[in-house]
Design an enzyme around this catalytic site. Structure first.
Site, mmCIF file in Angstrom:
data_model
loop_
_atom_site.group_PDB
_atom_site.id
_atom_site.type_symbol
_atom_site.label_atom_id
_atom_site.label_comp_id
_atom_site.label_asym_id
_atom_site.label_seq_id
_atom_site.Cartn_x
_atom_site.Cartn_y
_atom_site.Cartn_z
ATOM 1 N N CYS A 89 -0.402 -4.090 2.346
ATOM 2 C CA CYS A 89 1.052 -4.108 2.248
ATOM 3 C C CYS A 89 1.605 -5.038 3.334
ATOM 4 O O CYS A 89 1.244 -4.912 4.507
ATOM 5 C CB CYS A 89 1.600 -2.696 2.432
ATOM 6 S SG CYS A 89 3.399 -2.615 2.532
ATOM 7 N N CYS A 98 3.754 -2.697 6.031
ATOM 8 C CA CYS A 98 3.158 -1.714 6.938
ATOM 9 C C CYS A 98 1.662 -1.885 7.160
ATOM 10 O O CYS A 98 1.091 -1.204 8.001
ATOM 11 C CB CYS A 98 3.445 -0.294 6.434
ATOM 12 S SG CYS A 98 2.530 0.153 4.944
ATOM 13 N N CYS A 101 4.252 1.022 -2.187
ATOM 14 C CA CYS A 101 3.232 1.274 -1.172
ATOM 15 C C CYS A 101 3.189 2.774 -0.889
ATOM 16 O O CYS A 101 4.231 3.398 -0.673
ATOM 17 C CB CYS A 101 3.553 0.499 0.105
ATOM 18 S SG CYS A 101 2.467 0.921 1.493
ATOM 19 N N CYS A 149 4.599 3.236 3.044
ATOM 20 C CA CYS A 149 5.975 2.939 3.475
ATOM 21 C C CYS A 149 6.979 2.963 2.326
ATOM 22 O O CYS A 149 8.169 2.752 2.558
ATOM 23 C CB CYS A 149 6.029 1.605 4.204
ATOM 24 S SG CYS A 149 5.828 0.156 3.129
ATOM 25 N N CYS A 161 1.003 -5.434 -11.547
ATOM 26 C CA CYS A 161 1.613 -6.756 -11.449
ATOM 27 C C CYS A 161 2.399 -6.791 -10.139
ATOM 28 O O CYS A 161 3.478 -6.208 -10.034
ATOM 29 C CB CYS A 161 2.511 -6.970 -12.669
ATOM 30 S SG CYS A 161 3.227 -8.607 -12.760
#
Length: 184
Positions: A99, A102, A148, A151, A171
């Site tokens: 991510c 984070c 995510c 986060c 996607c």
């Protein structure tokens, strides 16, 4: 006669087994513990970690302070980058995707496939907690938003038109991902 043959066989084979056993030494005290550290440094972002999996509860005002504007627009406002413009849409290098907000581990390159949609696509997430979902009825469409798991940043969408074994297509927006190549 058979007893003598067995006795001589044992007398001959026993030393071989003993020598073989003595040749196997246990390695004591040589175990090495390696600690994985962040491989991506984002000094202005105190929440970024490639190892911490603690769920984050951070306000959008705080995210606005620590994320670049384009990353903030996608990850906190569910914006979408234009297709075929992101840095990972056509990449096939081996490694791990994290991510961009984070540092949470999201996908391995082995789950990435060429979907020709213009965004990086994966058929499965790294683990069942790395990506979470919510219904998205924006723009007059019914979709599943992929967030995510650490986060809650917007990553992209999940579709049911991916390859086997899952049949899923994650996607993702390239800008919502960081990539660390495998070391050789």
């Amino acid at each position: 006669m058979k007893t003598k043959t067995h006795f001589f066989s044992i007398c001959f084979l026993l030393p071989l087994f003993i020598l073989q056993a003595c040749g196997q030494t246990a390695k004591k005290g040589t175990s090495k513990v390696t600690t994985m550290e962040n491989k991506i440094s984002k000094p202005g972002n105190p929440y970024y970690s490639n190892t911490d999996t603690t769920k984050l509860i951070v306000s959008n005002a705080e995210w606005k302070k620590v994320l670049p504007e384009d990353v903030y627009d996608v990850m906190r406002n569910a914006d979408t980058e234009r297709p075929f413009t992101g840095k990972y849409w056509n990449t096939d290098e081996k490694g791990t995707y994290y991510c961009a907000s984070c540092g949470n581990k999201l996908f391995r390159s082995g789950a990435k496939f060429a979907s020709s949609c213009g965004w990086p696509s994966f058929f499965e997430q790294d683990n069942k907690k790395s990506v979470v979902y919510k219904n998205d009825n924006s723009l007059g469409m019914e979709r599943i938003e992929a967030l995510c798991g650490r986060c809650n940043g917007h990553l992209g969408h999940l579709f049911d038109d991916g390859p086997e074994p899952t049949g899923k297509r994650y996607c993702m927006n390239s800008i919502a991902l960081d990539f660390i190549p495998d070391t050789k």
